[in-house]
Design an enzyme around this catalytic site. Structure first.
Site, PDB file in Angstrom:
ATOM      1  N   ARG A 102     -55.966   7.823  10.984  1.00  0.00           N
ATOM      2  CA  ARG A 102     -55.982   7.890  12.445  1.00  0.00           C
ATOM      3  C   ARG A 102     -55.144   6.727  12.953  1.00  0.00           C
ATOM      4  NH1 ARG A 102     -59.469  10.478  15.588  1.00  0.00           N
ATOM      5  NH2 ARG A 102     -61.134  10.652  14.065  1.00  0.00           N
ATOM      6  N   ARG A 138     -61.692  21.622   9.026  1.00  0.00           N
ATOM      7  CA  ARG A 138     -61.345  20.212   9.126  1.00  0.00           C
ATOM      8  C   ARG A 138     -62.115  19.351   8.142  1.00  0.00           C
ATOM      9  NH1 ARG A 138     -60.731  16.371  13.974  1.00  0.00           N
ATOM     10  NH2 ARG A 138     -61.374  14.573  12.817  1.00  0.00           N
ATOM     11  N   LYS A 186     -53.195  20.288  23.683  1.00  0.00           N
ATOM     12  CA  LYS A 186     -54.322  20.063  22.763  1.00  0.00           C
ATOM     13  C   LYS A 186     -55.303  21.197  22.991  1.00  0.00           C
ATOM     14  CE  LYS A 186     -57.569  16.613  21.085  1.00  0.00           C
ATOM     15  NZ  LYS A 186     -58.578  17.561  20.657  1.00  0.00           N
TER      16      LYS A 186
HETATM   17  P1  AMP Z   1     -59.013  14.223  16.414  1.00  0.00           P
HETATM   18  O1  AMP Z   1     -59.351  15.144  15.303  1.00  0.00           O
HETATM   19  O2  AMP Z   1     -60.183  13.677  17.131  1.00  0.00           O
HETATM   20  O3  AMP Z   1     -58.032  13.190  15.995  1.00  0.00           O
HETATM   21  O4  AMP Z   1     -58.279  15.114  17.536  1.00  0.00           O
HETATM   22  C1  AMP Z   1     -57.296  15.939  17.177  1.00  0.00           C
HETATM   23  C2  AMP Z   1     -57.825  17.336  17.052  1.00  0.00           C
HETATM   24  O5  AMP Z   1     -57.275  18.115  18.076  1.00  0.00           O
HETATM   25  C3  AMP Z   1     -57.394  17.992  15.783  1.00  0.00           C
HETATM   26  O6  AMP Z   1     -58.317  17.784  14.763  1.00  0.00           O
HETATM   27  C4  AMP Z   1     -57.249  19.434  16.143  1.00  0.00           C
HETATM   28  O7  AMP Z   1     -58.444  20.133  15.852  1.00  0.00           O
HETATM   29  C5  AMP Z   1     -57.111  19.444  17.644  1.00  0.00           C
HETATM   30  N1  AMP Z   1     -55.821  19.909  18.137  1.00  0.00           N
HETATM   31  C6  AMP Z   1     -55.671  20.751  19.174  1.00  0.00           C
HETATM   32  N2  AMP Z   1     -54.380  20.980  19.444  1.00  0.00           N
HETATM   33  C7  AMP Z   1     -53.661  20.256  18.552  1.00  0.00           C
HETATM   34  C8  AMP Z   1     -52.270  20.058  18.336  1.00  0.00           C
HETATM   35  N3  AMP Z   1     -51.351  20.640  19.099  1.00  0.00           N
HETATM   36  N4  AMP Z   1     -51.921  19.222  17.323  1.00  0.00           N
HETATM   37  C9  AMP Z   1     -52.837  18.616  16.562  1.00  0.00           C
HETATM   38  N5  AMP Z   1     -54.175  18.754  16.728  1.00  0.00           N
HETATM   39  C10 AMP Z   1     -54.582  19.567  17.713  1.00  0.00           C
END
Ligand code: AMP
Length: 585
Positions: A440, A298, A278
């Site tokens: 989500r 995003r 991540k």
């Molecule tokens: P969330 O947006 O809180 O669900 O967390 C996921 C976020 O992690 C995504 O919006 C991306 O910006 C970030 N991210 C970082 N590395 C990855 C990955 N390998 N796959 C998907 N998201 C990633």
């Protein structure tokens, strides 16, 4: 703009809202404003949805898109590139010149209402000059407002501020006080009626009798509920079902749930899953069609201009005529270790002097998904197949580091590796999962090493806005300097308390007030709160040169005295540890 007397009689300010349609059969803007006023006055979601559904039903097809956009506080649909670019200086000049009321009156009205639109309405109502003016004006319609906003957005170049000001003045001078209230809100992009996209989806579903899940799916694919509303009005359910992902129309990204452990996600994903690093950067959606490339953040803002190297990379490396790709952009230091997130965000906001920024904040792209390829949407394909296609078209653009495993032990080692390398943690993606825009769910998990919460002391507070305007609801959080005993501010938050807690806290802080400030109070350091946050940034904002990012109060620590709260030395220790692996300038 003088009219004959019979017209003047029929359109006095108090009569403006009486019928939905204007003489030319376009819906009046006054009716729109009245709807928004009603939405603002209730907190009942079902009432809001019913009122909006009724309204949408009565509109003509060409009025649906402008109405839905404006109800959500946008002058234009989300994917539309046009922007109004009206500064507060311009807006306030227009309000001043049309009302000729002393500006202190505006400040008073703002202090009372906590809302710029509502304060403007009060000014317009009390202005004698205005009452004269409105008597001679023709009622505005929703489409006229849209046309005026389009004209404003088109202005650019030399003297644009004055020209925008003039157009805005003409628009406001045709509007009633209530209409001005909502015009102002649209201009500043904040409706504050409590009516958000999710409720709009419900309203569209109700108005046009289309199942909610059909509306929701279409909204995610097309990236904007506005598009769905328009289609629903024109072609009903069949039209909405036809809405598909399109190149250059950003869609809402798939999101991940948080998890604490690799065991949990392996269990949820049926023993085997794909872990990926991540990365701590910013997510982007890259849309390519032949030689044209557009990049969206995003939040679906177009950031193409700020990221020329990503455009170039896509054009030269991606082996597909049409593709929609997702990846993470990270800023890197000289030794190529990841840089702080805040530096990266500076790149995103940039539209001028890009070259200098490219040099100062170099970025790297890591791809992790492909959603569209040469005329075909890939959202229904399983993750592993999308990833395979991605590796086939990405040229030499790196993909996020990946490990497919059943072993918790291997997964833990992979997590340690990710943290060692300065990344945030891991993502876990279910092998057979489709891409679900805007959702989500449990198909994607994120596993982060969390930073330990801090017990901090409230040393000041500001009055809130809008609904919170009578509460001290924005708190300055401080840590004690163990050497001097002085409390140093490390962050600010208005998040985490319930309404009832805000009310109690307001009383408490009023009693602890040492000094009144223009927007709030300084208080004696007595109240301790447990605070969670995403990271600690370097910041010139506070004396200690650190600031908590995304701070939120987890609970009030009645059991702790200020002396027992965390020290600035401890905050610094976490800060150092956090960036042990990162370039820090
Ligand atoms: P969330 O947006 O809180 O669900 O967390 C996921 C976020 O992690 C995504 O919006 C991306 O910006 C970030 N991210 C970082 N590395 C990855 C990955 N390998 N796959 C998907 N998201 C990633």
């Amino acid at each position: 703009m003088f009219m004959s007397f019979d017209k003047i009689e029929s359109i006095g300010e108090e009569q403006r809202g009486l019928s939905l349609k204007g003489k030319d059969m376009e819906t009046r803007f006054q009716v729109f404003a009245e709807l928004c006023e009603k939405l603002e006055a209730t907190s009942k979601r079902l009432v809001m949805v019913d009122l909006t559904a009724d309204f949408l039903n009565q509109l003509d097809a060409d009025e649906v898109e402008p109405t839905v956009s404006m109800m959500l506080g946008r002058a234009f649909p989300k994917w539309d590139q046009r922007v109004l670019e009206i500064s507060w200086a311009t807006l306030s000049d227009v309000i001043k010149s049309l009302t000729n009321v002393k500006w202190t009156r505006f400040r008073e009205a703002f202090a009372k209402t906590g809302d710029i639109g509502a304060a403007t309405k009060i000014l317009f109502e009390s202005s004698k000059m205005r009452k004269q003016a409105t008597l001679f004006e023709k009622p505005l319609t929703i489409l006229e407002v849209r046309r005026a906003l389009e004209a404003i957005a088109e202005i650019s170049g030399y003297g644009s501020r004055e020209r925008k000001e003039r157009l805005l003045e003409t628009l406001f001078s045709q509007a009633s006080a209530l209409e001005v209230k909502f015009l102002v809100k649209i201009v500043i992009g904040e409706m504050r009626t409590g009516f958000y996209e999710g409720l709009m989806e419900l309203a569209v579903s109700k108005a046009f009798n289309i199942p909610l899940d059909v509306v929701q799916t279409a909204a995610m694919l097309s990236g904007d509920v506005v598009e769905v509303a328009k289609m629903a009005k024109l072609h009903g359910k069949d039209g909405v079902l036809k809405l598909k992902l399109q190149v250059f129309r950003p869609f809402r990204p798939m999101m991940a749930q948080s998890s604490e452990s690799v065991e949990e996600v392996l269990g949820e994903h049926g023993r085997e899953t794909a872990f990926e690093y991540k990365l701590d950067g910013a997510r982007i959606q890259i849309h390519k069609y032949d030689e044209e490339v557009r990049i969206f953040s995003r939040r679906l803002t177009d950031v193409t201009q700020s990221l020329p190297e990503i455009v170039e990379l896509t054009k030269t490396r991606v082996q597909a005529r049409q593709a929609v790709l997702e990846g993470e952009v990270v800023a890197v230091g000289e030794d190529r270790s990841p840089m702080l997130f805040q530096h990266l965000m500076r790149r995103f906001r940039r539209v001028h002097k890009i070259e200098e920024m490219q040099r100062r904040i170099p970025i790297e792209l890591y791809l992790f998904d492909i959603i569209y390829l040469d005329e075909k949407s890939l959202i229904a394909l399983p993750y592993v197949e999308r990833r395979k296609k991605l590796s086939e078209v990405c040229g030499d653009i790196p993909l996020t580091e990946q490990l497919i495993t059943r072993s918790p032990k291997e997964a833990k080692r992979f997590l340690e590796e990710a943290i060692e390398a300065g990344h945030e943690g891991l993502m876990a993606k279910k092998l057979d999962s489709a891409y679900t825009p805007g959702i989500r769910g449990k198909r994607w998990f994120k596993i982060k090493k969390t930073l330990e919460p801090l017990d901090l002391v409230i040393v000041g507070a500001e009055w809130g806005y809008g609904r919170r305007h009578s509460w001290l609801s924005n708190y300055y959080l401080a840590a004690r300097d163990a050497e001097t005993g002085i409390f140093l501010v490390v962050g600010k938050t208005f998040k985490g308390l319930t309404d009832r807690e805000f009310i109690q806290m307001t009383k408490r802080l009023k009693a602890l007030t040492i000094k009144k400030q223009p927007h709030g109070v300084t208080v004696a350091p007595k109240v301790v709160v447990e605070v969670v946050y995403n990271e600690i940034q370097k910041s010139p904002k506070y004396e200690c040169e650190m600031a908590l990012r995304f701070a939120r109060i987890k609970r009030i620590r009645e059991d702790k005295s200020p002396e027992e709260a965390d020290t600035i030395q401890r905050v610094r220790e976490i800060y150092e540890r956090q960036y042990g692996k990162k370039a820090r300038y």
